[in-house]
Scaffold this motif. Structure first.
Motif, PDB file in Angstrom:
ATOM      1  N   GLN A  98     -26.036  25.446  11.617  1.00 42.51           N
ATOM      2  CA  GLN A  98     -25.273  25.455  10.372  1.00 42.51           C
ATOM      3  C   GLN A  98     -25.718  24.290   9.493  1.00 42.51           C
ATOM      4  O   GLN A  98     -26.196  23.271   9.979  1.00 42.51           O
ATOM      5  CB  GLN A  98     -23.783  25.344  10.677  1.00 42.51           C
ATOM      6  CG  GLN A  98     -23.262  26.532  11.470  1.00 42.51           C
ATOM      7  CD  GLN A  98     -21.749  26.533  11.514  1.00 42.51           C
ATOM      8  OE1 GLN A  98     -21.101  26.287  10.517  1.00 42.51           O
ATOM      9  NE2 GLN A  98     -21.206  26.823  12.672  1.00 42.51           N
TER      10      GLN A  98
ATOM     11  N   HIS B 173     -21.795  20.015   6.225  1.00 41.00           N
ATOM     12  CA  HIS B 173     -20.530  20.307   5.546  1.00 41.00           C
ATOM     13  C   HIS B 173     -19.881  19.000   5.097  1.00 41.00           C
ATOM     14  O   HIS B 173     -20.085  17.947   5.701  1.00 41.00           O
ATOM     15  CB  HIS B 173     -19.574  21.038   6.498  1.00 41.00           C
ATOM     16  CG  HIS B 173     -19.931  22.467   6.724  1.00 41.00           C
ATOM     17  ND1 HIS B 173     -21.127  22.873   7.270  1.00 41.00           N
ATOM     18  CD2 HIS B 173     -19.246  23.592   6.462  1.00 41.00           C
ATOM     19  CE1 HIS B 173     -21.145  24.188   7.341  1.00 41.00           C
ATOM     20  NE2 HIS B 173     -20.011  24.648   6.855  1.00 41.00           N
TER      21      HIS B 173
ATOM     22  N   PHE C 142     -16.208  17.153   4.357  1.00 44.24           N
ATOM     23  CA  PHE C 142     -14.792  17.291   4.717  1.00 44.24           C
ATOM     24  C   PHE C 142     -13.946  16.234   4.035  1.00 44.24           C
ATOM     25  O   PHE C 142     -14.427  15.155   3.681  1.00 44.24           O
ATOM     26  CB  PHE C 142     -14.583  17.211   6.239  1.00 44.24           C
ATOM     27  CG  PHE C 142     -14.800  15.837   6.822  1.00 44.24           C
ATOM     28  CD1 PHE C 142     -13.786  14.898   6.864  1.00 44.24           C
ATOM     29  CD2 PHE C 142     -16.040  15.488   7.347  1.00 44.24           C
ATOM     30  CE1 PHE C 142     -13.979  13.632   7.404  1.00 44.24           C
ATOM     31  CE2 PHE C 142     -16.249  14.234   7.897  1.00 44.24           C
ATOM     32  CZ  PHE C 142     -15.225  13.301   7.918  1.00 44.24           C
TER      33      PHE C 142
ATOM     34  N   PRO D  68     -21.890  21.030  11.838  1.00 46.76           N
ATOM     35  CA  PRO D  68     -21.273  21.714  12.975  1.00 46.76           C
ATOM     36  C   PRO D  68     -22.322  22.219  13.963  1.00 46.76           C
ATOM     37  O   PRO D  68     -23.368  22.721  13.555  1.00 46.76           O
ATOM     38  CB  PRO D  68     -20.538  22.894  12.336  1.00 46.76           C
ATOM     39  CG  PRO D  68     -20.325  22.489  10.911  1.00 46.76           C
ATOM     40  CD  PRO D  68     -21.526  21.671  10.562  1.00 46.76           C
TER      41      PRO D  68
ATOM     42  N   THR E  93     -16.475  26.927  15.032  1.00 44.44           N
ATOM     43  CA  THR E  93     -15.571  27.535  14.072  1.00 44.44           C
ATOM     44  C   THR E  93     -14.962  26.445  13.198  1.00 44.44           C
ATOM     45  O   THR E  93     -15.073  25.252  13.498  1.00 44.44           O
ATOM     46  CB  THR E  93     -14.434  28.288  14.784  1.00 44.44           C
ATOM     47  OG1 THR E  93     -13.641  27.320  15.512  1.00 44.44           O
ATOM     48  CG2 THR E  93     -14.965  29.345  15.736  1.00 44.44           C
ATOM     49  N   ARG E  94     -14.294  26.857  12.165  1.00 41.70           N
ATOM     50  CA  ARG E  94     -13.580  25.907  11.294  1.00 41.70           C
ATOM     51  C   ARG E  94     -12.534  25.146  12.103  1.00 41.70           C
ATOM     52  O   ARG E  94     -12.357  23.938  11.952  1.00 41.70           O
ATOM     53  CB  ARG E  94     -12.940  26.681  10.143  1.00 41.70           C
ATOM     54  CG  ARG E  94     -12.261  25.821   9.119  1.00 41.70           C
ATOM     55  CD  ARG E  94     -11.712  26.738   8.002  1.00 41.70           C
ATOM     56  NE  ARG E  94     -11.055  25.959   6.997  1.00 41.70           N
ATOM     57  CZ  ARG E  94     -11.672  25.380   5.975  1.00 41.70           C
ATOM     58  NH1 ARG E  94     -12.955  25.493   5.839  1.00 41.70           N
ATOM     59  NH2 ARG E  94     -10.981  24.686   5.082  1.00 41.70           N
ATOM     60  N   GLN E  95     -11.842  25.853  13.003  1.00 44.76           N
ATOM     61  CA  GLN E  95     -10.833  25.205  13.841  1.00 44.76           C
ATOM     62  C   GLN E  95     -11.471  24.180  14.780  1.00 44.76           C
ATOM     63  O   GLN E  95     -10.922  23.093  14.976  1.00 44.76           O
ATOM     64  CB  GLN E  95     -10.049  26.235  14.649  1.00 44.76           C
ATOM     65  CG  GLN E  95      -8.934  25.604  15.471  1.00 44.76           C
ATOM     66  CD  GLN E  95      -8.169  26.619  16.283  1.00 44.76           C
ATOM     67  OE1 GLN E  95      -8.717  27.630  16.711  1.00 44.76           O
ATOM     68  NE2 GLN E  95      -6.895  26.360  16.485  1.00 44.76           N
TER      69      GLN E  95
ATOM     70  N   MET F  19     -14.097  22.418  14.213  1.00 48.81           N
ATOM     71  CA  MET F  19     -14.446  21.244  13.420  1.00 48.81           C
ATOM     72  C   MET F  19     -13.207  20.466  12.989  1.00 48.81           C
ATOM     73  O   MET F  19     -13.219  19.239  12.962  1.00 48.81           O
ATOM     74  CB  MET F  19     -15.299  21.646  12.209  1.00 48.81           C
ATOM     75  CG  MET F  19     -16.663  22.197  12.612  1.00 48.81           C
ATOM     76  SD  MET F  19     -17.558  21.137  13.788  1.00 48.81           S
ATOM     77  CE  MET F  19     -17.727  19.629  12.836  1.00 48.81           C
ATOM     78  N   TYR F  20     -12.131  21.167  12.655  1.00 50.08           N
ATOM     79  CA  TYR F  20     -10.869  20.493  12.318  1.00 50.08           C
ATOM     80  C   TYR F  20     -10.438  19.601  13.480  1.00 50.08           C
ATOM     81  O   TYR F  20     -10.130  18.420  13.297  1.00 50.08           O
ATOM     82  CB  TYR F  20      -9.783  21.531  11.999  1.00 50.08           C
ATOM     83  CG  TYR F  20      -8.383  20.980  12.051  1.00 50.08           C
ATOM     84  CD1 TYR F  20      -7.884  20.212  11.007  1.00 50.08           C
ATOM     85  CD2 TYR F  20      -7.572  21.197  13.161  1.00 50.08           C
ATOM     86  CE1 TYR F  20      -6.592  19.684  11.069  1.00 50.08           C
ATOM     87  CE2 TYR F  20      -6.300  20.674  13.222  1.00 50.08           C
ATOM     88  CZ  TYR F  20      -5.812  19.921  12.176  1.00 50.08           C
ATOM     89  OH  TYR F  20      -4.552  19.394  12.247  1.00 50.08           O
TER      90      TYR F  20
ATOM     91  N   SER G 110      -9.926  19.914   4.234  1.00 49.58           N
ATOM     92  CA  SER G 110     -10.893  20.794   3.588  1.00 49.58           C
ATOM     93  C   SER G 110     -12.238  20.601   4.278  1.00 49.58           C
ATOM     94  O   SER G 110     -12.633  19.480   4.590  1.00 49.58           O
ATOM     95  CB  SER G 110     -11.013  20.450   2.100  1.00 49.58           C
ATOM     96  OG  SER G 110     -12.022  21.242   1.493  1.00 49.58           O
ATOM     97  N   LEU G 111     -12.938  21.706   4.513  1.00 50.32           N
ATOM     98  CA  LEU G 111     -14.270  21.686   5.113  1.00 50.32           C
ATOM     99  C   LEU G 111     -15.090  22.757   4.405  1.00 50.32           C
ATOM    100  O   LEU G 111     -14.732  23.944   4.477  1.00 50.32           O
ATOM    101  CB  LEU G 111     -14.197  21.966   6.609  1.00 50.32           C
ATOM    102  CG  LEU G 111     -15.530  22.046   7.352  1.00 50.32           C
ATOM    103  CD1 LEU G 111     -16.192  20.669   7.420  1.00 50.32           C
ATOM    104  CD2 LEU G 111     -15.314  22.596   8.754  1.00 50.32           C
ATOM    105  N   GLU G 112     -16.134  22.337   3.712  1.00 53.98           N
ATOM    106  CA  GLU G 112     -16.936  23.279   2.938  1.00 53.98           C
ATOM    107  C   GLU G 112     -18.413  22.915   3.059  1.00 53.98           C
ATOM    108  O   GLU G 112     -18.745  21.751   3.296  1.00 53.98           O
ATOM    109  CB  GLU G 112     -16.547  23.213   1.465  1.00 53.98           C
ATOM    110  CG  GLU G 112     -15.115  23.567   1.185  1.00 53.98           C
ATOM    111  CD  GLU G 112     -14.751  23.459  -0.274  1.00 53.98           C
ATOM    112  OE1 GLU G 112     -15.668  23.403  -1.122  1.00 53.98           O
ATOM    113  OE2 GLU G 112     -13.554  23.427  -0.580  1.00 53.98           O
TER     114      GLU G 112
END
Length: 79
Positions: free
Chosen positions: A15, A18, A20, A40, A45-47, A49-50, A73-75
């Motif tokens: 990936q 990103h 955050f 990542p 997944t987003r979770q 990384m959170y 926020s993660l983009e």
């Protein structure tokens, strides 16, 4: 009798980096916001990384343990 077909999963690709932003709060005590970049691991997944970002930030300061998340926020880090 039918034989179940095995489907191949596509190879997991690396990936991109990103960006955050995470705001942590302990009501009546403090609020803090931290930002940064991360890459990542494949398959994350987003979770995932959170949880990784939250744990990384809160482990740096015992005062942050158990802080509530006010914003996350993660983009992808590109324009």
């Amino acid at each position: 009798m039918s034989v179940p077909q095995q489907t191949e999963r596509p190879p997991e690709q690396r990936q991109d980096t990103h960006f955050f932003v995470l705001t942590l709060e302990k009501p009546g005590r403090f609020s803090m916001t931290q930002e940064g970049t991360c890459t990542p691991p494949p398959g994350s997944t987003r979770q995932d990384m959170y949880r990784l970002i939250y744990q990384s930030i809160t482990s740096q300061d015992p005062q942050l343990a158990g802080a509530s998340v006010g914003f996350f926020s993660l983009e992808p880090n590109r324009l």
